[in-house]
Design a protein around this motif. Structure first.
Motif: not given
Lengths: 463, 463
Positions: B43-67
């Motif tokens: 919808s726009s040229l600009k990306n939205l920055q997202v912060i993920l941290d360890k309070t997210i329950s699936n943090y570890e397994e998700t981070i490794v899959r994000l590409n």
């Protein structure tokens, strides 16, 4: 001198002491002291009545030349008319004829012509009330479609007309070539040497922009096409064209439920918009073509569409006491008679039928957990049957590959399509609307050849 | 849960404690306690920055899959960002991956790719900044075109894609056939038996909707087309496509002067509209593609176009001290170098050149009283040359017939076109705009293959 459109004159009302219009004469009525003419400029169904009298300097020589079809420019004063059915009329002070029209040869005289005859004069038929009204509705309908999608943040995309994909199986494909047909290059085996053709391989006219729309939805989330599509089917019916316009939205992160919601909202929006922008033309169709079009359009805009699974639809059909030409059993393709029974007799309303048997549907439709059905949807309208067909698309690479194999489609040709499932695949859905079918339904016009300016059908591509 | 578009989040601002977005990951930056990702939803040229941290329950397994290329859905709180260049960011509370993207094989890694390379992955290239911005501008431009004409009371008409007219001479025509190319029916003389083809005669892809638009203008006064047109020219240049979209307005009761007025107003309207609706994308092109596009667009919207006759243009060229590759004399076709000299050096502005020599122009252009020139017009833009070509049409039957004969065009095939001059003929005018040329000019993109989703060129009709 700025001319005005007749539609605006009716809208703005009287008095207007400085009105100039340009258009084509529809009728002439000569009295002793006056001549009345009716002029149409295509902006509205209604003609503008013009009074010419002897105070006009070129009155005598002009009157004799005025005939149905003559092109004129008239200036004068717009005032309330004393005549019945005429709320305003233009009292002319000057008139100019641009072009004559010989009444001996001009085919459109003041009488009702058959649609069949009018098709033979496709270059003139738009000057009639009916075709004029159709084209205004067509324009209004097209704009409502754009407005709906743009307001919802969909991007208009132009998918290709010429394609080298032949795997959609939506019917016969027209071939596109740059070869001299009387001298087609052959290789030593005697086969057509496509490497020498313009695109280096067999090329066709598209039957759908869907696969490419999926590409675009994977970058822009919500997109839609509005372009021409083609079928080389030898179908000489009142519902088929070889060239017609399709609207195909495609939505990422959207399941079958969301797809139904958008499709229903879309249809309601477009009907409502046309009713609002073309009330006169719609009344005309209701009066002269099909006395149910207004009621039907109102119903579509106001009534919640019924939603039912294919399996439940089959149950309803089996338990009806109706005798159908095509026998009903789970697994059949629903025929027009079945669709109309559901919409007209069971629900008396538009119906969305979902989750059809896998075997009846295309490879790209998402396989349901029951393994027997796919997440397809058809929207059925009373009297017309299917107006929209759509589905949630198969976003799972392995299952899509299995479906392609099962249908003997060479997956190499679609490796780009499979890539969409390899990289960042998402649930997504879309549907297709045959634009002419919609205009046909809206106006009640029986033959689809009347709702497109220049119809292309077997043995006919005139004008 | 209702998801929001990233464009709207930037527009609506913070705080938003309940924001959910869906899109594709552009970049990932892992720190010890956090991971930053940038998500784009088209919808726009600009990306939205997202912060993920360890309070997210699936943090570890998700981070490794994000590409890069992974599809995600993120919910959280939108807040002002402390980082530079980031006015807002989404602090995620949940994240879901819909589809993975293997960094070993995904072709769009975070680096600049050449346009040539991107063309080979036409199904993925729209996920880049440049192509994304092009397609948003293309959409905005298309809508501005509709809006301009609709506001002025023009009717959108769909002229045919398949045609049996081959007399326009606008270049090579693609043939459309239903024949099996390996087995074409022949008559006893060995000629192709076209009566057995789908349309019963040779059929082609249209090069222009103009003649049919004239039909419609003679009923509705002001109409416009916006549809695909085709050239089977073997031109492998940065300005040619085999399939491209054209806009062709046609106006009854309009002379060359009026034609120029509408064309100028039209171009100004569309440029202004795109500048207003896509400021970020336009700035992007100005920064990375062509540093003059903003200035040029502003000039076009604000500056009155120069108007000059062909004859005066030739005088100017002859009296310049410039050495041209193509010699200048009255009667020549203006070449790109001449056009650019006029627009860039003489006037430093868009120029409308009118009244070209009859011999260089098509049969339908209106013969001027001098008998040597026709009422044609070309609008020349700095850097690009001709962007619009148009004319007043020959409305006089006898002169039109002479012109057709002089060009050896069989008048029988065009009897319907001549009928428009027999019955209620009027002065009328129109012009054509190559839609992709306009988008190319607007964005400064060098090759026209970058401004259409799926370009068709010699030996290429992929996707």
């Amino acid at each position: 001198m700025k001319t005005k459109r007749i539609k605006d004159l009716f809208h703005n009302g009287v008095p207007d002491e400085n009105a100039t219009i340009q258009g084509w004469l529809r009728t002439k009525r000569e009295l002793k002291e006056f001549t009345f003419i009716e002029v149409n400029d295509g902006s509205s169904l209604k003609n503008l009545q013009v009074i010419l009298d002897k105070t006009i300097s070129n009155y005598e020589e002009t009157i004799v030349r005025l005939n149905t079809g003559s092109s004129v420019e008239v200036s004068g004063t717009l005032a309330t008319s004393p005549g019945k059915n005429q709320n305003i009329e233009l009292k002319a002070t000057t008139i100019k004829i641009y072009g004559d029209s010989n009444p001996e040869t001009y085919p459109l005289q003041k009488k009702r012509h058959s649609f069949e005859f009018l098709r033979t004069i496709g270059h003139l038929r738009n000057r009639t009330n009916t075709l004029g009204a159709v084209m205004r509705i067509r324009n209004s309908c097209a704009m409502a479609i754009h407005k709906f999608f743009q307001e919802k943040g969909f991007m208009l995309i132009h998918t290709p007309i010429i394609t080298v994909n032949d795997c959609e199986g939506a019917g016969d494909l027209f071939k596109v070539t740059n070869f001299d047909l009387s001298n087609i290059p052959r290789n030593e085996k005697g086969n057509t040497e496509y490497t020498q053709d313009f695109f280096g391989k067999p090329a066709y006219l598209t039957v759908s922009g869907q696969l490419e729309a999926e590409v675009m939805a994977m970058a822009f989330q919500n997109v839609y096409t509005f372009g021409p599509t083609f079928r080389a089917e030898n179908s000489n019916t009142s519902r088929h064209l070889a060239e017609f316009w399709m609207v195909e939205p495609e939505m990422a992160f959207c399941d079958l439920e969301g797809n139904q919601d958008v499709a229903e909202e879309f249809l309601k929006y477009v009907f409502k918009s046309v009713l609002q922008s073309c009330p006169e033309d719609m009344e005309f169709f209701n009066k002269y073509i099909d006395s149910t079009v207004l009621e039907t359009a109102e119903k579509i805009t106001n009534k919640k569409f019924e939603r039912i699974t294919y399996t439940n639809a089959i149950n309803l059909l089996e338990n009806s006491n109706k005798l159908f030409e095509y026998a009903v059993e789970w697994g059949i393709d629903l025929q027009a008679e079945h669709e109309r029974y559901l919409a007209e007799e069971v629900f008396k309303s538009p119906v969305i039928v979902t989750n059809y048997p896998t075997v009846t549907k295309a490879f790209y439709m998402r396989l349901n957990d029951d393994q027997k059905t796919v997440a397809a949807m058809d929207i059925l309208f009373p009297k017309i049957g299917e107006i929209i067909g759509g589905s949630q698309r198969e976003e799972r690479l392995d299952i899509l590959e299995e479906r392609l194999q099962a249908q003997n489609i060479i997956t190499e040709d679609l490796s780009w399509y499979l890539d969409l499932r390899r990289y960042g695949t998402v649930p997504h859905s879309g549907f297709g609307l045959g634009f002419e079918r919609m205009v046909q339904f809206m106006t009640g016009v029986k033959n689809i050849r009347e709702v497109i300016p220049f119809p292309r059908t077997p043995l006919n591509a005139e004008f």
